[in-house]
Design a protein around this motif. Structure first.
Motif, PDB file in Angstrom:
ATOM      1  N   GLN A 175      -3.069 -16.909   4.919  1.00  0.00           N
ATOM      2  CA  GLN A 175      -1.705 -17.268   4.552  1.00  0.00           C
ATOM      3  C   GLN A 175      -0.818 -16.026   4.661  1.00  0.00           C
ATOM      4  O   GLN A 175      -0.248 -15.566   3.690  1.00  0.00           O
ATOM      5  N   VAL A 176      -0.755 -15.482   5.866  1.00  0.00           N
ATOM      6  CA  VAL A 176       0.048 -14.293   6.149  1.00  0.00           C
ATOM      7  C   VAL A 176       0.998 -14.616   7.291  1.00  0.00           C
ATOM      8  O   VAL A 176       0.821 -15.601   8.005  1.00  0.00           O
ATOM      9  N   SER A 177       1.990 -13.791   7.497  1.00  0.00           N
ATOM     10  CA  SER A 177       2.978 -14.087   8.533  1.00  0.00           C
ATOM     11  C   SER A 177       2.570 -13.554   9.912  1.00  0.00           C
ATOM     12  O   SER A 177       3.016 -14.076  10.916  1.00  0.00           O
ATOM     13  N   ASP A 178       1.738 -12.530   9.970  1.00  0.00           N
ATOM     14  CA  ASP A 178       1.309 -11.984  11.257  1.00  0.00           C
ATOM     15  C   ASP A 178      -0.119 -12.421  11.559  1.00  0.00           C
ATOM     16  O   ASP A 178      -0.939 -12.578  10.655  1.00  0.00           O
ATOM     17  N   VAL A 179      -0.410 -12.571  12.849  1.00  0.00           N
ATOM     18  CA  VAL A 179      -1.751 -12.984  13.268  1.00  0.00           C
ATOM     19  C   VAL A 179      -2.747 -11.903  12.864  1.00  0.00           C
ATOM     20  O   VAL A 179      -2.558 -10.721  13.169  1.00  0.00           O
ATOM     21  N   PRO A 180      -3.828 -12.283  12.171  1.00  0.00           N
ATOM     22  CA  PRO A 180      -4.866 -11.295  11.836  1.00  0.00           C
ATOM     23  C   PRO A 180      -5.469 -10.700  13.110  1.00  0.00           C
ATOM     24  O   PRO A 180      -5.446 -11.321  14.169  1.00  0.00           O
ATOM     25  N   GLU A 181      -6.004  -9.497  13.020  1.00  0.00           N
ATOM     26  CA  GLU A 181      -6.552  -8.790  14.178  1.00  0.00           C
ATOM     27  C   GLU A 181      -7.590  -9.623  14.934  1.00  0.00           C
ATOM     28  O   GLU A 181      -7.642  -9.607  16.157  1.00  0.00           O
ATOM     29  N   SER A 182      -8.417 -10.374  14.213  1.00  0.00           N
ATOM     30  CA  SER A 182      -9.449 -11.194  14.867  1.00  0.00           C
ATOM     31  C   SER A 182      -8.964 -12.602  15.189  1.00  0.00           C
ATOM     32  O   SER A 182      -9.731 -13.436  15.649  1.00  0.00           O
ATOM     33  N   GLY A 183      -7.694 -12.895  14.956  1.00  0.00           N
ATOM     34  CA  GLY A 183      -7.139 -14.219  15.229  1.00  0.00           C
ATOM     35  C   GLY A 183      -7.237 -15.125  14.009  1.00  0.00           C
ATOM     36  O   GLY A 183      -7.876 -14.791  13.010  1.00  0.00           O
ATOM     37  N   TRP A 184      -6.553 -16.253  14.090  1.00  0.00           N
ATOM     38  CA  TRP A 184      -6.573 -17.224  12.990  1.00  0.00           C
ATOM     39  C   TRP A 184      -7.940 -17.886  12.891  1.00  0.00           C
ATOM     40  O   TRP A 184      -8.623 -18.069  13.887  1.00  0.00           O
ATOM     41  N   THR A 185      -8.349 -18.249  11.697  1.00  0.00           N
ATOM     42  CA  THR A 185      -9.577 -19.003  11.483  1.00  0.00           C
ATOM     43  C   THR A 185      -9.254 -20.266  10.700  1.00  0.00           C
ATOM     44  O   THR A 185      -8.247 -20.336   9.994  1.00  0.00           O
ATOM     45  N   ALA A 186     -10.108 -21.262  10.836  1.00  0.00           N
ATOM     46  CA  ALA A 186      -9.900 -22.552  10.178  1.00  0.00           C
ATOM     47  C   ALA A 186     -10.282 -22.478   8.706  1.00  0.00           C
ATOM     48  O   ALA A 186     -11.331 -21.933   8.353  1.00  0.00           O
ATOM     49  N   ASP A 187      -9.429 -23.033   7.855  1.00  0.00           N
ATOM     50  CA  ASP A 187      -9.710 -23.140   6.425  1.00  0.00           C
ATOM     51  C   ASP A 187     -10.585 -24.373   6.212  1.00  0.00           C
ATOM     52  O   ASP A 187     -10.119 -25.490   6.341  1.00  0.00           O
ATOM     53  N   LYS A 188     -11.839 -24.153   5.902  1.00  0.00           N
ATOM     54  CA  LYS A 188     -12.767 -25.271   5.700  1.00  0.00           C
ATOM     55  C   LYS A 188     -12.983 -25.555   4.219  1.00  0.00           C
ATOM     56  O   LYS A 188     -13.938 -26.216   3.848  1.00  0.00           O
ATOM     57  N   THR A 189     -12.075 -25.065   3.372  1.00  0.00           N
ATOM     58  CA  THR A 189     -12.158 -25.366   1.941  1.00  0.00           C
ATOM     59  C   THR A 189     -11.311 -26.582   1.593  1.00  0.00           C
ATOM     60  O   THR A 189     -11.399 -27.096   0.491  1.00  0.00           O
ATOM     61  N   SER A 190     -10.461 -27.014   2.517  1.00  0.00           N
ATOM     62  CA  SER A 190      -9.678 -28.229   2.313  1.00  0.00           C
ATOM     63  C   SER A 190     -10.037 -29.220   3.415  1.00  0.00           C
ATOM     64  O   SER A 190     -10.867 -28.930   4.273  1.00  0.00           O
ATOM     65  N   VAL A 191      -9.415 -30.360   3.419  1.00  0.00           N
ATOM     66  CA  VAL A 191      -9.727 -31.394   4.412  1.00  0.00           C
ATOM     67  C   VAL A 191      -9.381 -30.877   5.815  1.00  0.00           C
ATOM     68  O   VAL A 191      -8.335 -30.263   6.029  1.00  0.00           O
ATOM     69  N   TYR A 192     -10.285 -31.128   6.770  1.00  0.00           N
ATOM     70  CA  TYR A 192     -10.020 -30.822   8.172  1.00  0.00           C
ATOM     71  C   TYR A 192     -10.705 -31.871   9.031  1.00  0.00           C
ATOM     72  O   TYR A 192     -11.533 -32.652   8.545  1.00  0.00           O
ATOM     73  N   TYR A 193     -10.347 -31.921  10.318  1.00  0.00           N
ATOM     74  CA  TYR A 193     -10.844 -32.951  11.231  1.00  0.00           C
ATOM     75  C   TYR A 193     -11.536 -32.278  12.400  1.00  0.00           C
ATOM     76  O   TYR A 193     -11.040 -31.290  12.940  1.00  0.00           O
ATOM     77  N   LYS A 194     -12.697 -32.831  12.793  1.00  0.00           N
ATOM     78  CA  LYS A 194     -13.496 -32.196  13.842  1.00  0.00           C
ATOM     79  C   LYS A 194     -14.123 -33.253  14.740  1.00  0.00           C
ATOM     80  O   LYS A 194     -14.580 -34.292  14.271  1.00  0.00           O
ATOM     81  N   GLY A 195     -14.134 -32.959  16.039  1.00  0.00           N
ATOM     82  CA  GLY A 195     -14.790 -33.834  17.007  1.00  0.00           C
ATOM     83  C   GLY A 195     -14.964 -33.106  18.325  1.00  0.00           C
ATOM     84  O   GLY A 195     -14.473 -31.985  18.510  1.00  0.00           O
ATOM     85  N   LYS A 196     -15.662 -33.738  19.238  1.00  0.00           N
ATOM     86  CA  LYS A 196     -15.823 -33.206  20.596  1.00  0.00           C
ATOM     87  C   LYS A 196     -14.767 -33.861  21.473  1.00  0.00           C
ATOM     88  O   LYS A 196     -14.483 -35.050  21.349  1.00  0.00           O
ATOM     89  N   ALA A 197     -14.191 -33.050  22.377  1.00  0.00           N
ATOM     90  CA  ALA A 197     -13.126 -33.560  23.236  1.00  0.00           C
ATOM     91  C   ALA A 197     -13.203 -32.933  24.618  1.00  0.00           C
ATOM     92  O   ALA A 197     -13.779 -31.859  24.799  1.00  0.00           O
ATOM     93  N   LEU A 198     -12.616 -33.629  25.564  1.00  0.00           N
ATOM     94  CA  LEU A 198     -12.428 -33.100  26.909  1.00  0.00           C
ATOM     95  C   LEU A 198     -10.963 -32.741  27.086  1.00  0.00           C
ATOM     96  O   LEU A 198     -10.078 -33.448  26.589  1.00  0.00           O
ATOM     97  N   VAL A 199     -10.706 -31.648  27.802  1.00  0.00           N
ATOM     98  CA  VAL A 199      -9.335 -31.355  28.204  1.00  0.00           C
ATOM     99  C   VAL A 199      -9.047 -32.295  29.371  1.00  0.00           C
ATOM    100  O   VAL A 199      -9.708 -32.226  30.401  1.00  0.00           O
TER     101      VAL A 199
END
Length: 161
Positions: A107-131
């Motif tokens: 929850q910061v305004s600048d991108v962290p050095e290693s990039g954004w990561t997903a917060d898996k402590t709250s609800v999230y959605y996941k699946g396999k997809a094709l571009v």
């Protein structure tokens, strides 16, 4: 105003798409969309919908579920997440990739050095997809941008910690 609603709203900038086994966000994203569809089957019949007054109500049931996602992004080659070239590689490989739609962990305004990561402590959605579609736009005098569309090839799961 319902204060519960106001205090629990999520700003769009925190909701992101993360791709691949390394679950990296898509760099310089401006918009993400997730669509979930249900194909309906008509289950109307004479026994349940018999009306002597004229019209009857149609009855339906969900038959097949599907989902699609998209991401709109500024074009770059130096972001700390996935870029157009990565999405191109996924598309031409033709293999399903992991897609997660989640809040950004940081929850910061600048991108962290290693990039954004997903917060898996709250609800999230996941699946396999094709571009299934990439569109690059480079208007004169404006920022180049691109859109990527994904089609789900597995069930979309709603997950929590």
């Amino acid at each position: 105003i319902n204060t519960q609603l106001v205090t629990s709203k999520i700003r769009g900038g925190r909701l992101m798409v993360f791709l691949g086994n390394d679950e990296k966000s898509v760099a310089y994203a401006t918009n993400h969309t997730l669509e979930i569809d249900a194909e309906l089957t008509n289950t109307s019949n004479k026994d349940e919908n018999n009306s002597v007054s004229g019209a009857t109500w149609q009855s339906q049931e969900a038959n097949i579920l599907s989902w699609q996602a998209s991401t709109e992004n500024l074009y770059s080659t130096d972001g700390k997440g996935k870029n157009f070239a990565d999405l191109f590689d996924y598309m031409v490989a033709g293999v399903p990739i992991d897609l997660i739609l989640a809040l950004a962990n940081e929850q910061v305004s600048d991108v962290p050095e290693s990039g954004w990561t997903a917060d898996k402590t709250s609800v999230y959605y996941k699946g396999k997809a094709l571009v299934n579609k990439l569109s690059l736009n480079a208007p004169v005098g404006e920022n180049a941008n691109y859109t990527a569309n994904f089609t789900g090839v597995s069930a979309l799961q709603k997950l929590t910690a």
